[in-house]
Structure formats: structure tokens, C-alpha cells
Scaffold this active site. Structure first.
Site, mmCIF file in Angstrom:
data_model
loop_
_atom_site.group_PDB
_atom_site.id
_atom_site.type_symbol
_atom_site.label_atom_id
_atom_site.label_comp_id
_atom_site.label_asym_id
_atom_site.label_seq_id
_atom_site.Cartn_x
_atom_site.Cartn_y
_atom_site.Cartn_z
ATOM 1 C CG HIS A 49 38.347 -20.706 12.099
ATOM 2 N ND1 HIS A 49 38.808 -20.699 13.383
ATOM 3 C CD2 HIS A 49 39.456 -20.704 11.329
ATOM 4 C CE1 HIS A 49 40.118 -20.714 13.389
ATOM 5 N NE2 HIS A 49 40.552 -20.688 12.153
HETATM 6 P P1 TYD Z 1 43.662 -22.057 8.590
HETATM 7 O O1 TYD Z 1 42.739 -22.770 9.504
HETATM 8 O O2 TYD Z 1 43.082 -21.424 7.368
HETATM 9 O O3 TYD Z 1 44.496 -20.986 9.387
HETATM 10 P P2 TYD Z 1 43.989 -19.712 10.260
HETATM 11 O O4 TYD Z 1 42.963 -20.221 11.188
HETATM 12 O O5 TYD Z 1 45.172 -19.274 10.980
HETATM 13 O O6 TYD Z 1 43.527 -18.670 9.325
HETATM 14 O O7 TYD Z 1 44.804 -23.075 8.170
HETATM 15 C C1 TYD Z 1 45.685 -22.855 7.081
HETATM 16 C C2 TYD Z 1 46.205 -24.200 6.599
HETATM 17 O O8 TYD Z 1 47.004 -24.833 7.597
HETATM 18 C C3 TYD Z 1 45.095 -25.163 6.259
HETATM 19 O O9 TYD Z 1 45.492 -25.866 5.086
HETATM 20 C C4 TYD Z 1 45.055 -26.130 7.423
HETATM 21 C C5 TYD Z 1 46.483 -26.121 7.932
HETATM 22 N N1 TYD Z 1 46.568 -26.304 9.384
HETATM 23 C C6 TYD Z 1 47.090 -27.472 9.890
HETATM 24 O O10 TYD Z 1 47.478 -28.404 9.140
HETATM 25 N N2 TYD Z 1 47.182 -27.628 11.258
HETATM 26 C C7 TYD Z 1 46.785 -26.650 12.103
HETATM 27 O O11 TYD Z 1 46.892 -26.831 13.350
HETATM 28 C C8 TYD Z 1 46.230 -25.434 11.574
HETATM 29 C C9 TYD Z 1 45.758 -24.323 12.472
HETATM 30 C C10 TYD Z 1 46.136 -25.299 10.209
#
Ligand code: TYD
Length: 134
Positions: A49
Site C-alpha cells: 500500500h
Molecule cells: P495492515 O495494514 O494490513 O498491515 P501491513 O501494512 O503491515 O501489511 O494491518 C493489519 C491489521 O492491523 C489491520 O486490521 C489494521 C490493523 N492496524 C492497526 O490497527 N493499526 C496500525 O497502525 C496498523 C499498521 C494496522
């Protein structure tokens, strides 16, 4: 590209080592959020992303992982394999993290609190947003 691989300033003495992170010390932005990624399964890709507002600082506290990132034009790939290295990525950079070692703990510091609305999760949408800004 608005990114930088940095050697962190380490405070070392006879007891061991300590790295401090705050705006102006090992980090170009004020840290408002921290999260860490561990227990990552083999072949898994995280990130995938871009963020409209958030800047990030990535530090592999333990183990290693690879970060691939792109501003829509150039693409770069960096191996994070030391707690004394940090990768800074500005906002609006597409990023993917993969090749995590089994023991990897990846610390991520951000300039913004979590807001799912500022995440761009489609590469096409990211490229469109980049074009629109030109
Ligand atoms: P995600 O954005 O998919 O993680 P990455 O970018 O590392 O692949 O996030 C995974 C889960 O964690 C999603 O349900 C959102 C939650 N999350 C939070 O609650 N706070 C945060 O700061 C982050 C990065 C994710």
C-alpha cells in the site's frame, strides 16, 4: 525518490548498545505511532500500500526482511538486516515487505496516527493519484 537508508547513531558503552529515535535524532519526523511485525509466515508479503499522509521509518530489530518501494517511477529494494539501520520512506510511496527471516521483528514508526482512510491499497489507484499530482 523521497527515501533514505540511514545508519543509526548508536549509544554504546561497556554495558551494551542503545539507539534512541525522536524527531531530529535518527528520524526526520515526529513519531506519533509505532507498530511491529513479527511471526511473519514464509512467502508472506506485508504492506502493499501507499499512504497519503504517513511517513515511515523501518528498523529490523531482529532478523531481516526486504522492502521494495516505488514512487511510481523509480523502484528500489533494500535489505534490512541490522538494528542499526533504518529506512525512511516519505508519504505517497508504494511499499511491500517480504523475505522475512523466521526470527524477524520489524519495527515501524510513523508520523501519523492510524487512519485506514489514508491508505491506498490498489497500485492502480496509487499511480492515478501520482499522475493527478503532476
Ligand atoms: P495492515 O495494514 O494490513 O498491515 P501491513 O501494512 O503491515 O501489511 O494491518 C493489519 C491489521 O492491523 C489491520 O486490521 C489494521 C490493523 N492496524 C492497526 O490497527 N493499526 C496500525 O497502525 C496498523 C499498521 C494496522
Amino acid at each position: 525518490m523521497n527515501s533514505r537508508l540511514m545508519d543509526l547513531r548508536v549509544n554504546g558503552d561497556e554495558r551494551g548498545k542503545l539507539v534512541a529515535v525522536e524527531k531530529g535524532v535518527n528520524c526526520p519526523f515526529e513519531v506519533k505511532r509505532a507498530f511491529y511485525i513479527f511471526g511473519t509466515k514464509d512467502k508472506a508479503r506485508r504492506g502493499c500500500h501507499a499512504n497519503r499522509k504517513s511517513q515511515f521509518l523501518f528498523i529490523a530489530l531482529k532478523g531481516s526482511c526486504r522492502v521494495e518501494f516505488s514512487d511510481g517511477n523509480a523502484e528500489e529494494s533494500v535489505l534490512l538486516d541490522s538494528p542499526t539501520k533504518a529506512l525512511w520512506l516519505d508519504k505517497m510511496i508504494w511499499k511491500e515487505m517480504f523475505d522475512f527471516s523466521e526470527d524477524a521483528v520489524l519495527l515501524v514508526l510513523s508520523s501519523e496516527k492510524y487512519d485506514a482512510g489514508e491508505y491506498i491499497r490498489s497500485r492502480e489507484e496509487f499511480l492515478k493519484a501520482k499522475e493527478a499530482k503532476k
